[in-house]
Design a protein around this motif. Structure first.
Motif, PDB file in Angstrom:
ATOM      1  N   ALA B  78      47.732  11.191   4.482  1.00  0.00           N
ATOM      2  CA  ALA B  78      45.842  11.201   3.649  1.00  0.00           C
ATOM      3  C   ALA B  78      45.467   9.596   3.830  1.00  0.00           C
ATOM      4  O   ALA B  78      46.870   8.957   3.418  1.00  0.00           O
ATOM      5  CB  ALA B  78      46.110  11.718   2.594  1.00  0.00           C
ATOM      6  N   MET B  79      44.339   9.202   3.970  1.00  0.00           N
ATOM      7  CA  MET B  79      43.169   7.721   4.137  1.00  0.00           C
ATOM      8  C   MET B  79      43.256   7.965   2.875  1.00  0.00           C
ATOM      9  O   MET B  79      42.398   8.786   3.123  1.00  0.00           O
ATOM     10  CB  MET B  79      43.729   7.565   5.211  1.00  0.00           C
ATOM     11  N   PHE B  81      40.013   4.938   2.024  1.00  0.00           N
ATOM     12  CA  PHE B  81      38.553   3.174   3.429  1.00  0.00           C
ATOM     13  C   PHE B  81      38.667   2.534   2.594  1.00  0.00           C
ATOM     14  O   PHE B  81      38.728   2.903   1.310  1.00  0.00           O
ATOM     15  CB  PHE B  81      38.138   4.749   3.911  1.00  0.00           C
ATOM     16  N   GLN B  82      38.981   1.916   2.630  1.00  0.00           N
ATOM     17  CA  GLN B  82      38.149   0.690   2.382  1.00  0.00           C
ATOM     18  C   GLN B  82      36.391   0.972   1.787  1.00  0.00           C
ATOM     19  O   GLN B  82      35.998   0.410   0.491  1.00  0.00           O
ATOM     20  CB  GLN B  82      37.772  -0.524   3.235  1.00  0.00           C
ATOM     21  N   SER B  83      35.198   1.436   2.134  1.00  0.00           N
ATOM     22  CA  SER B  83      34.209   1.553   2.296  1.00  0.00           C
ATOM     23  C   SER B  83      34.585   3.214   1.111  1.00  0.00           C
ATOM     24  O   SER B  83      33.820   3.414   0.499  1.00  0.00           O
ATOM     25  CB  SER B  83      33.263   2.283   2.729  1.00  0.00           C
ATOM     26  N   ALA B  85      34.522   6.361   1.653  1.00  0.00           N
ATOM     27  CA  ALA B  85      34.642   7.075   2.697  1.00  0.00           C
ATOM     28  C   ALA B  85      34.428   8.489   1.760  1.00  0.00           C
ATOM     29  O   ALA B  85      34.545   9.999   2.552  1.00  0.00           O
ATOM     30  CB  ALA B  85      35.038   7.385   3.839  1.00  0.00           C
ATOM     31  N   LEU B  86      33.510   8.783   0.720  1.00  0.00           N
ATOM     32  CA  LEU B  86      33.673   9.695   0.032  1.00  0.00           C
ATOM     33  C   LEU B  86      32.331  10.221   0.567  1.00  0.00           C
ATOM     34  O   LEU B  86      31.013   9.795   1.178  1.00  0.00           O
ATOM     35  CB  LEU B  86      33.089   9.521  -1.523  1.00  0.00           C
ATOM     36  N   TYR B  87      31.898  11.450   0.872  1.00  0.00           N
ATOM     37  CA  TYR B  87      30.671  12.673   1.014  1.00  0.00           C
ATOM     38  C   TYR B  87      29.478  12.459  -0.142  1.00  0.00           C
ATOM     39  O   TYR B  87      29.579  12.900  -0.994  1.00  0.00           O
ATOM     40  CB  TYR B  87      31.343  13.742   1.519  1.00  0.00           C
ATOM     41  N   PRO B  88      28.394  10.510   0.059  1.00  0.00           N
ATOM     42  CA  PRO B  88      27.547  11.210  -0.810  1.00  0.00           C
ATOM     43  C   PRO B  88      26.740  12.533  -0.959  1.00  0.00           C
ATOM     44  O   PRO B  88      25.982  12.553  -2.409  1.00  0.00           O
ATOM     45  CB  PRO B  88      26.648  11.043   0.249  1.00  0.00           C
ATOM     46  N   HIS B  89      26.625  13.754  -0.084  1.00  0.00           N
ATOM     47  CA  HIS B  89      25.887  14.756  -0.671  1.00  0.00           C
ATOM     48  C   HIS B  89      26.519  15.531  -1.555  1.00  0.00           C
ATOM     49  O   HIS B  89      26.242  16.581  -1.498  1.00  0.00           O
ATOM     50  CB  HIS B  89      25.358  15.239   0.406  1.00  0.00           C
ATOM     51  N   MET B  90      27.939  15.029  -1.671  1.00  0.00           N
ATOM     52  CA  MET B  90      29.111  16.155  -2.527  1.00  0.00           C
ATOM     53  C   MET B  90      29.386  16.182  -3.903  1.00  0.00           C
ATOM     54  O   MET B  90      30.073  14.700  -3.944  1.00  0.00           O
ATOM     55  CB  MET B  90      30.404  16.635  -1.982  1.00  0.00           C
ATOM     56  N   PHE B  98      37.470  19.089  -0.519  1.00  0.00           N
ATOM     57  CA  PHE B  98      36.774  19.413   0.972  1.00  0.00           C
ATOM     58  C   PHE B  98      38.531  19.795   1.639  1.00  0.00           C
ATOM     59  O   PHE B  98      37.916  20.607   2.404  1.00  0.00           O
ATOM     60  CB  PHE B  98      36.280  18.362   1.191  1.00  0.00           C
ATOM     61  N   PRO B  99      39.534  18.850   1.793  1.00  0.00           N
ATOM     62  CA  PRO B  99      40.449  19.025   2.801  1.00  0.00           C
ATOM     63  C   PRO B  99      41.092  20.125   2.323  1.00  0.00           C
ATOM     64  O   PRO B  99      41.430  21.074   3.174  1.00  0.00           O
ATOM     65  CB  PRO B  99      41.397  17.499   1.860  1.00  0.00           C
ATOM     66  N   ARG B 146      41.119  12.866  -3.857  1.00  0.00           N
ATOM     67  CA  ARG B 146      40.961  13.153  -2.352  1.00  0.00           C
ATOM     68  C   ARG B 146      42.438  13.446  -1.757  1.00  0.00           C
ATOM     69  O   ARG B 146      42.622  14.386  -0.497  1.00  0.00           O
ATOM     70  CB  ARG B 146      39.598  13.161  -1.720  1.00  0.00           C
TER      71      ARG B 146
END
Ligand SMILES: Nc1ncnc2c1ncn2[C@@H]1O[C@H](COP(=O)(O)OP(=O)(O)O)[C@@H](O)[C@H]1O
Ligand SMILES: [Mg+2]
Lengths: 290, 333
Positions: B78-79, B81-83, B85-90, B98-99, B146
């Protein structure tokens, strides 16, 4: 931070522009409304008289009106469906790294720069003509009988032509949306076990929802008033098979010289457009908020 | 569960070789930190392990199995990320679920796991919000949430704290360390900040231009740096270097002394210098001294030293804490 004083000054300064725009809209609109209540035919000048809602009654009970209403909805819906699905598909393709990307992108926008009358004529004479058209030649080469598009599928043919014109616009908007998608989100989804289809469905498509909304709103406004393509190809026929509301208003007021009836039709078209706009905003406007 | 082995792994982008062939063992349950200056290939190495980039040559094995050709999701890693990387519409809940949803778990199981993760990470109070409505620290927690619901073999972190402010960074650092204590799962953590590396790692991997300069525990790297690069990269403030005559007295091309191993006096000593800036932090004092030979030295001393700009100071090194390097920058044992 505007002070009260500067706010008053600002209102004062923009008022000429606002008044001009208001006049620009109000004067033709009120004249149209006025004409719609008159018995006003260009063949009998000087005989105008007030007849109340009679023009509306005639227009709304005319079987041609319902045919035109259905055709308008089919035309708008069909073109929206093709351009959105096709636009997303093309955008996905164009987003792939490939040789000559710049030129391909320019080629894709090209149809947008062709005038509606010209593109409709090109389609009519070069592609869909049952004798000389490319489609007819192709059908003959494959051993089929050529298909007379405008005689047997007039509305479908017009939908194809208009969709071809609007596909570039949809593609461009979708492409910019696609390129603004954060790649790390896709990678995160990849790590989370989402395959290509799921990544598209759960990440890419929601990201593009705003772009899709914009395409729907803008295209609907223009598609409700499609006219040139019908005029140069089918003239609304055969019968009323390819007449939309705009074309019906034209036929009424200019072909039958009935200014009163045409004005009533125009007002009905304005009201219908507003109803459509209202529902559109309700349905998808919330996509534009955040 | 959770050992990773890289054998002769290399990566080129086009003709540019970003990572020359390297070997690395990450043991089960270890907290390994990749540290190095910006652009040295830390993220690339992490992404190779994750499977987000294909190796140019070499093999990556996870738990003894060759994973080089396995797609990212199947590697069981599992990773974060620096940003983020969340899913903005959820919502937060959907993000974390999600996973599990992709793994086609049934809904009751998903709910149970998401609730447990929310409890562990203290994010229950905002579980129905969207990522856009969260602060940086909260987003970070969601990203970690996540990752942990998948119960991966190893966690991969790519500079997860670099978008947070200093105070929050210290907090999250502690929380991630605590998480590691509790889960005992292998963690691979990328940072350019040597303080994060020193405080969190069981094992530090120092990278420069894609090459592993040294691997070891934080104190090993501090006490026995393999070369000048590692010596200057590990430790804060940086090690002071002096070469020429002063170094040849110690049979070395260059010698290095850490700021905390310098003594100073107003009267006498081997190296004479002038104080440029004196930083008085209360608990410590840092003196930035320019030596006669032009070298810049940093001196750290506990408590308050009454030195100010322009004062003359004589420096000397604690003899047992002098690091010696040859002309190639390698440490002399
Ligand atoms: N997709 C890519 N294409 C070409 N070069 C890349 C790509 N990704 C990274 N690089 C190059 O590889 C080097 C290492 O990058 P990276 O691993 O991101 O460094 P770090 O994370 O240590 O700052 C950089 O010089 C960068 O320009
Ligand atoms: Mg990086």
């Amino acid at each position: 931070m505007a002070t009260d004083h500067s706010r008053v000054a600002a209102r004062f300064m923009i008022s000429p522009a606002v008044l001009l725009l208001l006049g620009w809209m109000i004067i033709p609109l009120s004249m149209t409304i006025y004409f719609s209540f008159l018995n006003y035919n260009l063949l009998s000048p000087g005989m105008e008289e007030w007849i109340g809602f009679t023009n509306y009654e005639y227009f709304l009970t005319d079987p041609a009106f319902f045919a035109a209403l259905g055709n308008t909805l089919l035309l708008v819906g069909g073109v929206l469906l093709i351009t959105i699905v096709g636009g997303i598909g093309l955008a996905l393709l164009l987003d792939q790294p490939m040789w000559g990307q710049g030129i391909v992108r320019i080629l894709v926008i090209a149809p947008f720069f062709v005038m509606p009358t010209v593109s409709a004529l090109v389609w009519k004479n070069m592609f869909m003509n049952p004798v000389n058209g490319l489609f007819a030649h192709a059908a003959k080469a494959l051993g089929f009988a050529p298909f007379d598009f405008f005689a047997h599928a007039p509305l479908f043919s017009i939908i194809m032509i208009v969709a071809w014109q609007w596909l570039p616009f949809a593609t461009l908007i979708m492409l910019t949306a696609l390129q603004s998608l954060d790649q790390e989100q896709l990678e995160a989804a990849k790590m989370d076990g989402a395959r290509k289809f799921n990544r598209f469905f759960h990440i890419t498509l929601p990201h593009m929802s705003r772009a899709i909304t914009v395409v729907i709103l803008i295209q609907t406004i223009f598609l409700l008033s499609i006219f040139a393509e019908i005029l140069v190809t089918t003239n609304g026929g055969p019968g009323y098979a390819s007449t939309n509301i705009t074309y019906l208003v034209y036929a009424q007021s200019l072909l039958q010289f009935d200014v009163g009836g045409g004005s009533a039709g125009g007002i009905v078209a304005v009201i219908l457009a507003n109803i459509v706009a209202f529902f559109l905003m309700r349905m998808i406007g919330k996509n534009l908020e955040t | 569960m959770g050992s990773i082995k890289l054998e002769n792994v290399s990566k080129s982008f086009g003709t540019v070789e970003v990572i020359p062939p390297l070997n690395l063992d990450i043991n089960e349950g270890e907290f390994v930190v990749f540290v190095g200056p910006s652009g040295c290939g830390k993220s690339t190495l992490l992404r190779l392990i994750a499977g987000l980039e294909d190796v140019t040559s070499g093999t990556i094995s996870i738990d003894g199995q060759d994973a080089t050709e396995i797609r990212p999701a199947r590697r069981g890693l599992a990773m974060v990320f620096q940003s983020y990387a969340l899913y903005p519409h959820m919502s937060v809940r959907k993000n974390i679920a999600f996973p599990l949803k992709m793994a086609k778990l049934d809904q009751a199981e998903i709910d149970r796991k998401v609730n447990k993760a929310a409890e562990v990470l203290n994010l229950a109070s905002y579980i129905d919000r969207r990522p856009g409505q969260l602060s940086g620290g909260q987003r970070q927690r969601v990203a970690i949430g996540r990752a942990i619901v998948r119960e991966p073999k190893a966690f991969l972190f790519d500079e997860p704290l670099s978008n947070l402010d200093a105070a929050l960074r210290v907090n999250m650092r502690l929380e991630i360390s605590e998480l590691h204590q509790n889960l005992k799962t292998t963690m691979v953590y990328v940072t350019h900040d040597q303080v994060e590396a020193m405080t969190m790692a069981d094992k530090i991997v120092v990278l420069r231009a894609g090459v592993i300069e040294q691997v070891g525990s934080p104190l090993e790297l501090y006490r026995q740096p393999a070369n000048k690069f590692v010596a200057s990269f590990i430790g804060s403030p940086k090690m002071n270097f002096i070469d020429g005559e002063a170094a040849s007295k110690y049979q070395a091309h260059t010698i290095g002394v850490r700021p905390e191993h310098l003594r100073f006096s107003r009267e006498s000593g081997p190296w004479k210098g002038v104080v440029g800036v004196a930083e008085h932090l209360g608990s410590d004092t840092f003196l930035y001294v320019t030596l006669e030979g032009g070298e810049q030295f940093t001196v750290r001393t506990v408590g308050n030293a009454e030195f100010h700009h322009g004062d003359v100071v004589y420096l000397s090194a604690e003899p047992e804490n002098i690091y010696r390097f040859d002309e190639n920058g390698l440490a002399i044992k």
